[in-house]
Design an enzyme around this catalytic site. Structure first.
Site, PDB file in Angstrom:
ATOM      1  N   ASN A  11     -78.422  37.537 -10.605  1.00 29.28           N
ATOM      2  CA  ASN A  11     -78.738  38.934 -10.997  1.00 29.28           C
ATOM      3  C   ASN A  11     -78.266  39.093 -12.439  1.00 29.28           C
ATOM      4  O   ASN A  11     -77.113  38.781 -12.742  1.00 29.28           O
ATOM      5  CB  ASN A  11     -77.964  39.880 -10.093  1.00 29.28           C
ATOM      6  CG  ASN A  11     -78.751  41.035  -9.543  1.00 29.28           C
ATOM      7  OD1 ASN A  11     -78.253  41.690  -8.647  1.00 29.28           O
ATOM      8  ND2 ASN A  11     -79.937  41.331 -10.036  1.00 29.28           N
ATOM      9  N   ASN A  58     -81.258  50.593 -13.853  1.00 24.52           N
ATOM     10  CA  ASN A  58     -82.228  49.516 -13.691  1.00 24.52           C
ATOM     11  C   ASN A  58     -82.976  49.308 -15.001  1.00 24.52           C
ATOM     12  O   ASN A  58     -83.003  50.208 -15.850  1.00 24.52           O
ATOM     13  CB  ASN A  58     -83.240  49.881 -12.594  1.00 24.52           C
ATOM     14  CG  ASN A  58     -82.665  49.758 -11.207  1.00 24.52           C
ATOM     15  OD1 ASN A  58     -82.130  48.733 -10.818  1.00 24.52           O
ATOM     16  ND2 ASN A  58     -82.748  50.839 -10.450  1.00 24.52           N
ATOM     17  N   CYS A  67     -74.759  49.263  -7.763  1.00 25.43           N
ATOM     18  CA  CYS A  67     -75.296  47.906  -7.893  1.00 25.43           C
ATOM     19  C   CYS A  67     -74.188  46.963  -7.446  1.00 25.43           C
ATOM     20  O   CYS A  67     -73.121  46.935  -8.078  1.00 25.43           O
ATOM     21  CB  CYS A  67     -75.695  47.638  -9.334  1.00 25.43           C
ATOM     22  SG  CYS A  67     -76.156  45.921  -9.627  1.00 25.43           S
ATOM     23  N   ASN A  69     -73.911  43.526  -7.196  1.00 20.88           N
ATOM     24  CA  ASN A  69     -73.599  42.441  -8.132  1.00 20.88           C
ATOM     25  C   ASN A  69     -73.138  43.009  -9.474  1.00 20.88           C
ATOM     26  O   ASN A  69     -72.306  42.417 -10.161  1.00 20.88           O
ATOM     27  CB  ASN A  69     -74.812  41.534  -8.331  1.00 20.88           C
ATOM     28  CG  ASN A  69     -75.024  40.617  -7.130  1.00 20.88           C
ATOM     29  OD1 ASN A  69     -74.075  40.267  -6.418  1.00 20.88           O
ATOM     30  ND2 ASN A  69     -76.267  40.250  -6.888  1.00 20.88           N
ATOM     31  N   ASN A 163     -85.335  49.236  -2.259  1.00 20.86           N
ATOM     32  CA  ASN A 163     -85.422  47.799  -2.516  1.00 20.86           C
ATOM     33  C   ASN A 163     -85.957  47.137  -1.249  1.00 20.86           C
ATOM     34  O   ASN A 163     -85.697  47.628  -0.141  1.00 20.86           O
ATOM     35  CB  ASN A 163     -84.025  47.255  -2.845  1.00 20.86           C
ATOM     36  CG  ASN A 163     -83.409  47.962  -4.042  1.00 20.86           C
ATOM     37  OD1 ASN A 163     -83.716  47.647  -5.186  1.00 20.86           O
ATOM     38  ND2 ASN A 163     -82.554  48.948  -3.780  1.00 20.86           N
ATOM     39  N   GLU A 181     -86.731  44.142  -6.155  1.00 22.67           N
ATOM     40  CA  GLU A 181     -85.786  45.207  -6.520  1.00 22.67           C
ATOM     41  C   GLU A 181     -86.460  46.433  -7.115  1.00 22.67           C
ATOM     42  O   GLU A 181     -87.261  46.338  -8.057  1.00 22.67           O
ATOM     43  CB  GLU A 181     -84.751  44.695  -7.533  1.00 22.67           C
ATOM     44  CG  GLU A 181     -83.445  44.309  -6.904  1.00 22.67           C
ATOM     45  CD  GLU A 181     -82.326  44.266  -7.900  1.00 22.67           C
ATOM     46  OE1 GLU A 181     -82.033  45.298  -8.558  1.00 22.67           O
ATOM     47  OE2 GLU A 181     -81.737  43.189  -8.032  1.00 22.67           O
ATOM     48  N   ARG A 182     -86.109  47.590  -6.537  1.00 19.53           N
ATOM     49  CA  ARG A 182     -86.508  48.892  -7.117  1.00 19.53           C
ATOM     50  C   ARG A 182     -85.970  48.970  -8.547  1.00 19.53           C
ATOM     51  O   ARG A 182     -84.857  48.579  -8.818  1.00 19.53           O
ATOM     52  CB  ARG A 182     -85.887  49.998  -6.271  1.00 19.53           C
ATOM     53  CG  ARG A 182     -86.125  51.399  -6.766  1.00 19.53           C
ATOM     54  CD  ARG A 182     -85.485  52.437  -5.918  1.00 19.53           C
ATOM     55  NE  ARG A 182     -84.022  52.454  -6.084  1.00 19.53           N
ATOM     56  CZ  ARG A 182     -83.266  53.469  -5.641  1.00 19.53           C
ATOM     57  NH1 ARG A 182     -83.800  54.469  -4.952  1.00 19.53           N
ATOM     58  NH2 ARG A 182     -81.959  53.450  -5.836  1.00 19.53           N
ATOM     59  N   CYS A 191     -79.504  40.062  -5.129  1.00 21.41           N
ATOM     60  CA  CYS A 191     -79.245  41.509  -5.092  1.00 21.41           C
ATOM     61  C   CYS A 191     -78.064  41.712  -4.150  1.00 21.41           C
ATOM     62  O   CYS A 191     -78.169  41.439  -2.944  1.00 21.41           O
ATOM     63  CB  CYS A 191     -80.483  42.255  -4.593  1.00 21.41           C
ATOM     64  SG  CYS A 191     -80.229  44.036  -4.493  1.00 21.41           S
ATOM     65  N   SER A 193     -76.362  44.435  -3.101  1.00 16.67           N
ATOM     66  CA  SER A 193     -76.446  45.463  -2.036  1.00 16.67           C
ATOM     67  C   SER A 193     -77.506  45.056  -1.008  1.00 16.67           C
ATOM     68  O   SER A 193     -77.345  45.293   0.194  1.00 16.67           O
ATOM     69  CB  SER A 193     -76.764  46.829  -2.650  1.00 16.67           C
ATOM     70  OG  SER A 193     -77.882  46.752  -3.536  1.00 16.67           O
TER      71      SER A 193
HETATM   72  N1  LIG Z   1     -82.312  47.932  -7.978  1.00 20.94           N
HETATM   73  C1  LIG Z   1     -81.316  48.638  -7.199  1.00 20.94           C
HETATM   74  C2  LIG Z   1     -80.005  48.766  -7.966  1.00 20.94           C
HETATM   75  C3  LIG Z   1     -79.424  47.450  -8.291  1.00 20.94           C
HETATM   76  C4  LIG Z   1     -79.158  46.639  -7.076  1.00 20.94           C
HETATM   77  C5  LIG Z   1     -78.380  45.412  -7.506  1.00 20.94           C
HETATM   78  N2  LIG Z   1     -79.167  44.330  -7.964  1.00 20.94           N
HETATM   79  C6  LIG Z   1     -77.338  44.982  -6.507  1.00 20.94           C
HETATM   80  O1  LIG Z   1     -76.793  43.871  -6.698  1.00 20.94           O
HETATM   81  O2  LIG Z   1     -77.006  45.751  -5.589  1.00 20.94           O
HETATM   82  C7  LIG Z   1     -81.781  50.036  -6.882  1.00 20.94           C
HETATM   83  O3  LIG Z   1     -82.434  50.647  -7.718  1.00 20.94           O
HETATM   84  O4  LIG Z   1     -81.474  50.504  -5.788  1.00 20.94           O
END
Ligand SMILES: N[C@@H](CCC[C@H](N)C(=O)O)C(=O)O
Length: 237
Positions: A11, A58, A67, A69, A163, A181-182, A191, A193
């Site tokens: 990431n 993002n 986020c 990571n 996501n 990923e959103r 990702c 989360s």
């Molecule tokens: N794209 C996600 C936010 C980022 C998530 C990230 N890569 C992670 O590691 O959790 C969103 O917009 O929800």
């Protein structure tokens, strides 16, 4: 302003340290749109009411509450710069207070508590919708390598503000994941989360540790008495 590049199991982020200065949301969004071309997002390092605060955007220039990571990278950055000396680090995000520490595998953080997964079928894809700081749709598939993640991820993303995670079970304690990923609006190499959400839905036997193989590397999700922890590497590249 200090600007550095990091990855966390693939990431990719820019860390923008604005301690001692201030950017409003429009200025942050403009910075992100101008500078995050080859990155998944931007981590703004701030202090609010005397506490360290991670503000995550993002790459599309929109804020996300959290986020996973990115939070691991944020902790690594605070330690690397010598901003914090304690073993256990605490900071804040729009998803609440986060604590974490350095470990032999990199950085481990306590994730925001998950809500109850909701079973959902969209366009014949059955999965689970849940929130671990940000929303995730988790779909179990036979083989993640056969999934056109960008095509199907985009199709589902248009119907869900979430996501999209495709998960393959490798054995009783190991899964393989690919995530659309959103806010990146494409597949990312990991990702955090999404990894946590997928491990949470998978871990019906309540194992203490689930290993999650992402394209960018391996992450571990620990299920401890006081919460769910995400662990993995951070690289200053
Ligand atoms: N794209 C996600 C936010 C980022 C998530 C990230 N890569 C992670 O590691 O959790 C969103 O917009 O929800």
């Amino acid at each position: 302003m200090i600007v550095e590049k990091f990855t966390a199991t693939g990431n990719s982020f820019i860390v923008c340290d604005i301690l001692g200065s201030k950017l409003n949301d429009k200025e942050k969004s403009n910075f992100v749109l101008k500078n995050s071309k080859d990155r998944d997002g931007v981590i703004f390092v701030e202090k609010r009411d005397g506490q360290f605060f991670m503000d995550y955007f993002n790459k599309d220039g929109n804020r996300a509450a959290f986020c996973g990571n990115g939070a691991r990278t944020f902790l690594y950055y605070l330690m690397k710069k010598g901003y914090v000396k304690e073993d256990l680090v605490k900071f804040y995000t729009y998803a609440g207070e986060i604590t974490g520490k350095l470990t032999k595998n990199g950085v481990m953080i306590k994730m925001p508590a998950s809500n109850m997964p909701q079973k959902l079928t969209i366009d014949s894809f059955s999965g689970f919708l849940l929130n671990v700081g940000v929303p995730h749709f988790v779909i179990f598939v036979d083989n993640v390598e056969t999934i056109d993640v960008n095509k199907i991820g985009k199709q589902l993303r248009e119907k869900l503000n979430s996501n999209i995670n495709f998960v393959q079970v490798l054995d009783e304690k190991t899964i393989k994941i690919r995530t659309f990923e959103r806010g990146v609006e494409a597949e990312t190499l990991a990702c955090g989360s999404g990894t946590t959400a997928s491990a949470y839905v998978f871990n019906k036997s309540n194992l203490e540790k689930i290993e999650v193989k992402a394209r960018g590397g391996t992450l571990f999700v620990h299920f401890l008495n006081d919460g769910i922890y995400l662990e993995g590497g951070v690289e200053n590249v």
